[in-house]
Design a protein around this motif. Sequence first.
Motif, PDB file in Angstrom:
ATOM      1  N   UNK A 263       0.821  -1.218   0.000  1.00 28.45           N
ATOM      2  CA  UNK A 263       0.000   0.000   0.000  1.00 28.45           C
ATOM      3  C   UNK A 263       0.854   1.267   0.000  1.00 28.45           C
ATOM      4  N   UNK A 264       2.145   1.112   0.344  1.00 27.52           N
ATOM      5  CA  UNK A 264       3.084   2.238   0.340  1.00 27.52           C
ATOM      6  C   UNK A 264       2.543   3.425   1.146  1.00 27.52           C
ATOM      7  N   UNK A 265       2.161   3.127   2.356  1.00 24.10           N
ATOM      8  CA  UNK A 265       1.570   4.148   3.225  1.00 24.10           C
ATOM      9  C   UNK A 265       2.630   5.146   3.676  1.00 24.10           C
ATOM     10  N   UNK A 266       2.260   6.414   3.665  1.00 20.56           N
ATOM     11  CA  UNK A 266       3.132   7.464   4.172  1.00 20.56           C
ATOM     12  C   UNK A 266       2.386   8.311   5.182  1.00 20.56           C
ATOM     13  N   UNK A 267       2.411   9.611   4.985  1.00 20.78           N
ATOM     14  CA  UNK A 267       1.756  10.504   5.933  1.00 20.78           C
ATOM     15  C   UNK A 267       0.229  10.384   5.849  1.00 20.78           C
ATOM     16  N   UNK A 268      -0.273   9.946   4.694  1.00 12.24           N
ATOM     17  CA  UNK A 268      -1.710   9.764   4.499  1.00 12.24           C
ATOM     18  C   UNK A 268      -2.061   8.294   4.724  1.00 12.24           C
TER      19      UNK A 268
ATOM     20  N   UNK B 228      13.201  -7.042   8.912  1.00 13.39           N
ATOM     21  CA  UNK B 228      12.296  -7.231   7.774  1.00 13.39           C
ATOM     22  C   UNK B 228      10.881  -7.620   8.215  1.00 13.39           C
ATOM     23  N   UNK B 229      10.431  -6.955   9.266  1.00 17.14           N
ATOM     24  CA  UNK B 229       9.098  -7.216   9.798  1.00 17.14           C
ATOM     25  C   UNK B 229       8.106  -6.117   9.459  1.00 17.14           C
ATOM     26  N   UNK B 230       8.614  -4.953   9.055  1.00 16.23           N
ATOM     27  CA  UNK B 230       7.728  -3.841   8.784  1.00 16.23           C
ATOM     28  C   UNK B 230       8.478  -2.667   8.207  1.00 16.23           C
ATOM     29  N   UNK B 231       7.799  -1.535   8.085  1.00 12.35           N
ATOM     30  CA  UNK B 231       8.420  -0.332   7.538  1.00 12.35           C
ATOM     31  C   UNK B 231       7.837   0.905   8.221  1.00 12.35           C
ATOM     32  N   UNK B 232       8.571   1.998   8.164  1.00 12.01           N
ATOM     33  CA  UNK B 232       8.129   3.251   8.762  1.00 12.01           C
ATOM     34  C   UNK B 232       7.275   4.026   7.761  1.00 12.01           C
ATOM     35  N   UNK B 233       6.185   4.552   8.249  1.00 12.43           N
ATOM     36  CA  UNK B 233       5.312   5.361   7.396  1.00 12.43           C
ATOM     37  C   UNK B 233       5.638   6.846   7.520  1.00 12.43           C
ATOM     38  N   UNK B 234       5.959   7.254   8.735  1.00 12.31           N
ATOM     39  CA  UNK B 234       6.146   8.680   8.994  1.00 12.31           C
ATOM     40  C   UNK B 234       6.946   8.848  10.281  1.00 12.31           C
TER      41      UNK B 234
END
Length: 435
Positions: free
Chosen positions: A154-159, A243-249
């Motif tokens: 989903x490539x989630x960021x600030x939104x 490799x469990x997750x990523x930072x969105x913001x």
Amino acid sequence: MTKLDRRKFITAAGATILTHTLTNSSTANVPATNLKNRVYSSSGNSPEVTTATLGFVPVTSCCPLIIAKAKGFFAQYGMPNVKVMKQPSWAVMRDKLMLGAADDGLDGGHLLFPMIYLMSTGEITYGRKIPMYILARMNVNGQGISLANTYKDLKIGIDSSPLKAAFAKKTQSGETVRCAVPYRRVTGDFFMRWWLAYGGIDPDKDTSIIVIPPPQMVASMRSGSMEAFAVVDPWHHRLIKQKLGYSTVTTGELWNNHPEKGFTVRAQWVDKYPQAAKALLAAVMEAQIWCDKPENKEELFQIVSQREWIGVKSELLRDRLLGKFDYGNGRVVENSPHAIKYWRDSASYPFKSHDLWFLTEDMRWGYRSPDFATKPLIDAVNREDLWREAAKLIGQEAAIPASTSRGIEKFFNGLEFDPENPQAYLRAPKIRIAT
């Protein structure tokens, strides 16, 4: 309270204290000239006691407290016997602060700053009011929000809005959508709520906000028991490396230079030992200055990575403390303006306007009555007057702000907080309605 003068520290009590400090291993790397200029005298300004027991939770906002001990700043200010002790969670910090060091608890330490207010009012201390003082802000920035790899496409960021349908699908299948915060009614809780609400996700209806101690965040994500967490580093970087997750913001993107942890001491202790309290504060402020100097960063990583302190490998600390943010999704930001700060940009000064923001935000989410009288509580808890005295003590008069308010604050979601008109912010909608 007696006004301290730098010239008064270079005298008599120095003989005993300086001998101790020069032979103490924790000050081995501190130049003797620096020690000489910062030893208290016995002319009335020396600390009433030479010890205090302080606690911290192992996240990067605690660095100044660790450095104040490890580099000998407490000893330099006449308090060589200060203990700095790691705690497993904010709940344990709260409980030990309730007890006080005389009952095997803590005199003070590094704490989520809203907790200082919630303890003082008895709201999180089982109805028992524990008067606390905020002596300094420990840092600004430094938190972030990360997602499980389930949502990486989903490539989630600030939104966060693309998550709305994904969370709804999970809920419809009978599963619970859990988003973790380190404690309720604190900055991490509010930032998670802001971020979800900006995407049209109601944090109270569409998700379950749960409390997880910071050191357990990554393990809980690995177990699949939650979708997202808001916390201070180094736990985001560890999540990504595993490799469990990523930072969105990062939370600095939500509110640049937002207030974070506080350096707090039990009011009873400060009132009983005012000179010792000022010595503790001066030492922490010196450590904050030290932590922000580029030439000290490598030594900082080496010290705080040790098991007795944060206890993670220095490579998990280095990048984000230097302002390099690898979000784990292909996005890398160098020299981010949202890196954690301990002294720069008035990071240490405890602006009363930030405390007012917290109490108002507490009202927005229904935790507190809108009629609550904020000013008497802020004036009772926030001891920015002691910060100003300590700033003069360490020769940082130029760092003293002109006002106890930082002025109008602007947030990523278009909202503003004007300390002169908090009611306007209080009336602002919480959940963004999709158009």
